[in-house]
Write a protein that holds these residues in place. Sequence first.
Motif, PDB file in Angstrom:
ATOM      1  N   ALA A 125      15.034   8.134 -39.537  1.00 28.79           N
ATOM      2  CA  ALA A 125      16.432   8.678 -39.936  1.00 28.79           C
ATOM      3  C   ALA A 125      16.677  10.077 -40.292  1.00 28.79           C
ATOM      4  O   ALA A 125      17.756  10.490 -39.846  1.00 28.79           O
ATOM      5  N   ALA A 126      15.868  10.767 -40.867  1.00 31.70           N
ATOM      6  CA  ALA A 126      16.009  12.005 -41.431  1.00 31.70           C
ATOM      7  C   ALA A 126      16.022  12.884 -40.038  1.00 31.70           C
ATOM      8  O   ALA A 126      17.100  13.742 -40.209  1.00 31.70           O
ATOM      9  N   GLY A 127      15.049  12.615 -39.202  1.00 29.65           N
ATOM     10  CA  GLY A 127      15.171  13.302 -37.932  1.00 29.65           C
ATOM     11  C   GLY A 127      16.409  13.459 -37.076  1.00 29.65           C
ATOM     12  O   GLY A 127      16.907  14.462 -36.625  1.00 29.65           O
ATOM     13  N   ARG A 128      16.934  11.953 -37.249  1.00 28.64           N
ATOM     14  CA  ARG A 128      18.128  11.887 -36.315  1.00 28.64           C
ATOM     15  C   ARG A 128      19.449  12.686 -36.979  1.00 28.64           C
ATOM     16  O   ARG A 128      20.568  13.047 -36.558  1.00 28.64           O
ATOM     17  N   ARG A 129      19.600  12.659 -38.350  1.00 26.91           N
ATOM     18  CA  ARG A 129      20.484  13.339 -39.055  1.00 26.91           C
ATOM     19  C   ARG A 129      20.533  14.702 -38.900  1.00 26.91           C
ATOM     20  O   ARG A 129      21.463  15.423 -38.631  1.00 26.91           O
ATOM     21  N   ALA A 130      19.070  15.406 -38.931  1.00 24.98           N
ATOM     22  CA  ALA A 130      19.082  16.733 -38.746  1.00 24.98           C
ATOM     23  C   ALA A 130      19.558  17.006 -37.217  1.00 24.98           C
ATOM     24  O   ALA A 130      20.156  18.235 -36.895  1.00 24.98           O
ATOM     25  N   LEU A 131      19.054  16.496 -36.268  1.00 23.02           N
ATOM     26  CA  LEU A 131      19.688  16.511 -34.841  1.00 23.02           C
ATOM     27  C   LEU A 131      21.129  16.528 -34.652  1.00 23.02           C
ATOM     28  O   LEU A 131      21.721  17.352 -34.003  1.00 23.02           O
TER      29      LEU A 131
END
Length: 306
Positions: A125-131
């Motif tokens: 989830a954190a990676g998708r938010r960062a992207l």
Amino acid sequence: MAVTAPTRWRTGTASVRGAAHRRNGMPNQDAVRATRCPDHTPLILALADGHGSARCFRSHCGARLAVGVAHLARSQLHEPVGLSQVKRWAEEQLPRELVRQWRRRVERHLAREPFTANELAPLDAAGRRALAANPFLAYGTTLLMVIAAPAFILYLQLGDGDILTVAANGGIERPIAKDPRLIANETTSLCSPQAWEEMRVTFQALAGTPPGLILAATDGYANSFRDEAGFQQVARDLWEMIRSGGWDDIEEQLPDWLQEATEQGSGDDITVGLLAERTDPRRPDAAPRLERDAEPNERATPTETA
């Protein structure tokens, strides 16, 4: 700056896919390109190293876009201005222009090829938010750049990697000092929000003899050696080979040397660009051989590695 006298540089490039990348089925995330401007001067060499992390899943594309953008600088190098203006342009305008043009190309690529479900699946989830906040992250890459002209040499670096120069007497220098902020796998990047502020530039007016050899390499090469001295010795050995007339041998064997380095050392992709002063009096005006963007190379090679 207007340039009239031909520069006499030989150029050579090689890029190999890292041993670890081959085992894991990952592509070569480096890119390299050498281009001579019209009238044969100046020469531009650019290398890029895509980050390759889970979030930077298109970094091999970002690296190729970066070396292409670096060569847009040639359009700025034919105006009849003095060295002070060139220096000011290199320090104040070039970094912003490189970032702007890279982002434009990334946006075009993303418009043609939106992120797929398979690419996003490994992200938490954190990676998708960062992207979502910064889509350039998927294309993250470093950039090394050398512009060699009769009256000056310009060095530019963003992120890790190495540029060494070898003088005629064998002395080694780093025109851009190592960045103390780059620890372990941390690096500055073109995908950073204000990447132009992270670029480091060294401008050298040539009052005398230029370096005999300029070696630029992605960090996989230096990381394959036990220490800095071992890495610098490679540059010195290459210069001795060139002085002895061994340029053709270097061009032929360089991919093999890099392959051995990644297999016995870092396991990372390794890309090298060489600019060597032409010293053969029998061919003073011969044009140097230019390489196209390097593709993953599967041949095998040597160097004393860790």
